[in-house]
Design a protein around this motif. Structure first.
Motif, PDB file in Angstrom:
ATOM      1  N   ASP A  28       0.850  -1.200   0.000  1.00  0.00           N
ATOM      2  CA  ASP A  28       0.000   0.000   0.000  1.00  0.00           C
ATOM      3  C   ASP A  28       0.887   1.252   0.000  1.00  0.00           C
ATOM      4  O   ASP A  28       1.982   1.250   0.584  1.00  0.00           O
ATOM      5  N   PRO A  79      -2.558   1.994  -6.724  1.00  0.00           N
ATOM      6  CA  PRO A  79      -3.603   1.009  -7.042  1.00  0.00           C
ATOM      7  C   PRO A  79      -3.704  -0.050  -5.936  1.00  0.00           C
ATOM      8  O   PRO A  79      -2.690  -0.577  -5.479  1.00  0.00           O
ATOM      9  N   GLY A  80      -4.914  -0.325  -5.529  1.00  0.00           N
ATOM     10  CA  GLY A  80      -5.145  -1.359  -4.502  1.00  0.00           C
ATOM     11  C   GLY A  80      -5.219  -0.806  -3.096  1.00  0.00           C
ATOM     12  O   GLY A  80      -5.693  -1.480  -2.180  1.00  0.00           O
ATOM     13  N   LYS A 105     -11.428   0.473  -2.290  1.00  0.00           N
ATOM     14  CA  LYS A 105     -10.236   1.035  -2.942  1.00  0.00           C
ATOM     15  C   LYS A 105     -10.511   2.492  -3.285  1.00  0.00           C
ATOM     16  O   LYS A 105     -11.614   2.849  -3.709  1.00  0.00           O
ATOM     17  N   ARG A 158      -8.858   6.234  -5.025  1.00  0.00           N
ATOM     18  CA  ARG A 158      -7.823   6.777  -5.926  1.00  0.00           C
ATOM     19  C   ARG A 158      -7.169   8.024  -5.356  1.00  0.00           C
ATOM     20  O   ARG A 158      -5.979   8.224  -5.484  1.00  0.00           O
TER      21      ARG A 158
END
Lengths: 316, 378
Positions: A279, A292-293, A305, A307
């Motif tokens: 992360d 991402p993720g 999730k 952005r």
């Protein structure tokens, strides 16, 4: 405000070198591993990982040396710690009741128009208690500063100068995890962030936690069942709008919507960000960009999730 | 009759080979759902199970299977049970209690060893076994003079791994310290819980009685030794946190009585009590039935029950459901709570023994002395 990147735990799958490359940093680095306490200098793995170009600022060891020579400061430090331990005990006693009440309101079924204001009021009381505790802890810090004036003591000034000279030649500051309270008070004693100026910061685990406006302690996996998260004290406050939760998979019951909801609602409008391996979130100056993720906790009990999180704070 | 014995009995002709095969193919006692089948093979006039489960007949006879040398006994075993026992074998008019030869699980105590039945759902505590990742603390032996205990007293002090003079530590004083080390793996438990950050690095003083049933029967002399001599000596010798909230006192059985008594005789010294299977015998009316050793305990407990005071801020109280003391321990919990003490009470399906006390140490110590896991994020 410097560029800040917060990462998940680094021990098993380190990603600091990839992060540095992505930031275009290839020069010398300064590191803070004071949270490891007496193991502070056992940083060979970290140095190898970043290609050996890392200078450990040794804040923990510097502090120990200062305490050996400046007994008055040492006693003041202990006195503050005693007061903080006591305040923490008192806070915990109240927090337990306030959180029990908030939890009960969430669990009580009923019409939304009836229940929601009650739930909101219950969480307002928790937030008020958290704020009060953070204020009281700050008072002990200010009292310590006033009475013992650490920033004016020769020995502290000398160490700060040494640290500043090291930082001058470094392109970025790495802040590792460990004991979050120790890390925070060592960074405060040496004004580490002030000395780093606008150099980019890459921090993980407890290192990420201290960057927040408030340091939030949490451990839901204990021999006595899940407890409630606690506010330790104000953080270094260079990381607006998000509260990082390292080792979330191990420490939080992310599968339990009630527990997720309790954290998310309590710390609103800030976003609670679980930070496990891989992360990453980056502060762009106006918003947090999520790798991402990377996820965040939602007030409806989901973990989703994300952005980006826009900042409510004006750029410093 | 259990399933395993029924299947064996169905073979009609129980040859030595068949019996040997049966013994090879099973672990003993045989656990089937919530029953246990104990077995013994040998010449005997009678065989009995001897156990210490309060409420059941202390001696339970085995049956002989079809005139063979195999004796067996079936009993209910509730979930999570751990039962210590011996087998009584009477042969040629002589009776002796033996360890179960078919069961490798044993527990040691000051009187020797017992066989152990691990019931369904019992989980052996991995945190009580040596963990090679955990750094080990050290143990020092000291002796101090005493005005209260003739000849002074020897005791041990556990210092945590990475002990540093400049740091300050919580203090735990343990009654029957050597027995806790020997029979409850206390040093390993401390090393592991400290390593896991479930308790803080702490200093632990391990005291031992000379005349246990006198000194630990709410004895004022031993209490004064601990509170007025041992603790000040420890304060002078080691860097300790001063707050009573960072001080604990613990003991099991008579050691728990002495723990309670010491806290009451010397209020404000210890903020935390760990009371395991306390021998808290009392009599609401008439005489008690526990024998002369309990006289001073009953007198002390009756006095305390008549005028209860808050002995400490927090107490972790544990007792085994199979102990005769379960009634007394259950009775004390609401009384302790009414004094304003924060009490956590835990029961286990176990007896009055050192492994029961070991199995509760993680929960008890980490509740009384929460470790820094909340503060450490590597």
């Amino acid at each position: 405000m410097p560029s800040i990147t917060l990462l998940g735990p680094q021990r098993l799958r380190p990603s600091v070198n990839v992060t540095l490359r992505s930031l275009g940093i290839d020069g010398p680095l300064a590191s803070i591993t004071a949270g490891w306490e007496e193991r502070e200098t056992e940083d060979a793995e970290l140095r190898d990982h970043v290609g050996g170009r890392c200078f450990n600022l040794q804040l923990w060891e510097r502090c120990e040396r200062i305490f050996e020579r400046d007994i008055e400061l040492f006693k003041g430090f202990r006195k503050r710690k005693d007061a903080q331990i006591r305040l923490r005990e008192l806070y915990r006693k109240q927090l337990h009741h306030a959180m029990d009440a908030a939890k009960e309101m969430l669990e009580t079924p009923g019409d939304t128009s009836l229940m929601e204001p009650e739930r909101q009021a219950a969480f307002d009381r928790v937030r008020e208690l958290d704020r009060h505790h953070a204020d009281r802890m700050l008072e002990t810090e200010l009292e310590f500063e006033r009475k013992y004036t650490p920033s004016e003591r020769d020995i502290v000034v000398a160490h700060r100068d040494q640290i500043a000279r090291i930082l001058e030649h470094c392109d970025a500051l790495l802040v590792a995890g460990g004991n979050v309270a120790v890390l925070l008070n060592r960074m405060r004693l040496f004004a580490a962030l002030e000395l780093a100026g606008v150099k980019p910061i890459v921090a993980w685990s407890a290192g990420a936690m201290v960057m927040s406006s408030e340091v939030v302690l949490f451990q839901e996996d204990t021999p006595h069942g899940a407890g409630y998260a606690e506010v330790l004290q104000r953080g270094l406050d260079v990381c607006p709008d998000v509260i990082p939760f390292p080792h979330a998979r191990k420490r939080l019951h992310l599968h339990d919507p009630l527990r997720v909801q309790m954290l998310a609602r309590r710390f609103q409008p800030r976003r609670c960000v679980p930070m496990d391996e891989s992360d990453r979130i980056d502060w762009t100056g106006e918003a947090w960009k999520f790798a991402p993720g990377t996820r965040a906790l939602d007030a409806d009990g989901r973990v989703t999730k994300v952005r980006a999180v826009k900042s409510r704070r004006r750029r410093k | 009759m259990s399933r395993a014995i029924r299947q064996l009995a169905a073979r009609k002709n129980l040859t030595p080979g068949l019996l040997a095969q049966f013994l090879r193919e099973h672990e003993f006692p045989i656990i089937e759902e919530h029953t246990a089948t104990f077995a013994f093979v040998g010449e005997a006039e009678s065989v009995s199970l001897r156990h210490w489960i309060h409420g059941l007949p202390a001696s339970q006879p085995f049956k002989r299977l079809m005139g063979s040398p195999l004796w067996y006994h079936v009993m209910d075993v509730p979930e999570g049970s751990r039962i210590e026992y011996k087998i009584e074998v009477t042969h040629r008019g002589q009776s002796r209690w033996v360890i179960d030869p078919l069961n490798p699980h044993q527990a040691r105590d000051p009187y020797g060893a017992n066989s152990v039945l691990l019931g369904p759902g019992y989980e052996h505590p991995t945190w009580a076994e040596a963990d090679k990742e955990a750094r080990t603390g050290s143990i020092e032996t000291h002796r101090i003079d005493s005005k209260h205990l003739e000849g002074g007293r020897e005791f041990r002090v556990y210092l945590p791994a990475r002990f540093r003079r400049r740091r300050r530590y919580p203090l735990l004083v343990v009654h029957d310290g050597d027995d806790y080390l020997r029979f409850s793996n206390l040093q390993t438990v401390l090393d592991n819980l400290i390593h896991r950050l479930e308790i803080p690095s702490m200093i632990v003083a391990l005291t031992n009685p000379v005349g246990r049933l006198t000194e630990y029967a709410a004895g004022r002399a031993h209490a004064a030794f601990v509170a007025k001599e041992l603790v000040p000596w420890l304060e002078d010798t080691y860097p300790l946190l001063e707050d009573p909230a960072q001080r604990g006192l613990m003991g099991a059985s008579f050691g728990a009585v002495q723990t309670l008594a010491t806290a009451l005789y010397h209020p404000g010294v210890f903020g935390n009590l760990l009371l395991q299977s306390g021998s808290f015998a009392f009599s609401d009316i008439g005489k008690h039935w526990r024998g002369p050793a309990f006289e001073p305990v009953v007198k002390f407990m009756n006095g305390y029950r008549a005028a209860p005071k808050k002995p400490a801020t927090r107490a972790f109280v544990s007792c085994g459901m199979y102990e005769s003391l379960i009634y007394e321990n259950r009775s004390m919990v609401p009384l302790f709570e009414r004094t304003g003490m924060n009490v956590r009470y835990v029961e286990s399906r176990d007896g009055h023994n050192w492994e029961n006390w070991r199995d509760r140490l993680r929960e008890g110590l980490s509740w009384l002395f929460p470790g820094p896991s909340l503060l450490v994020y590597e």
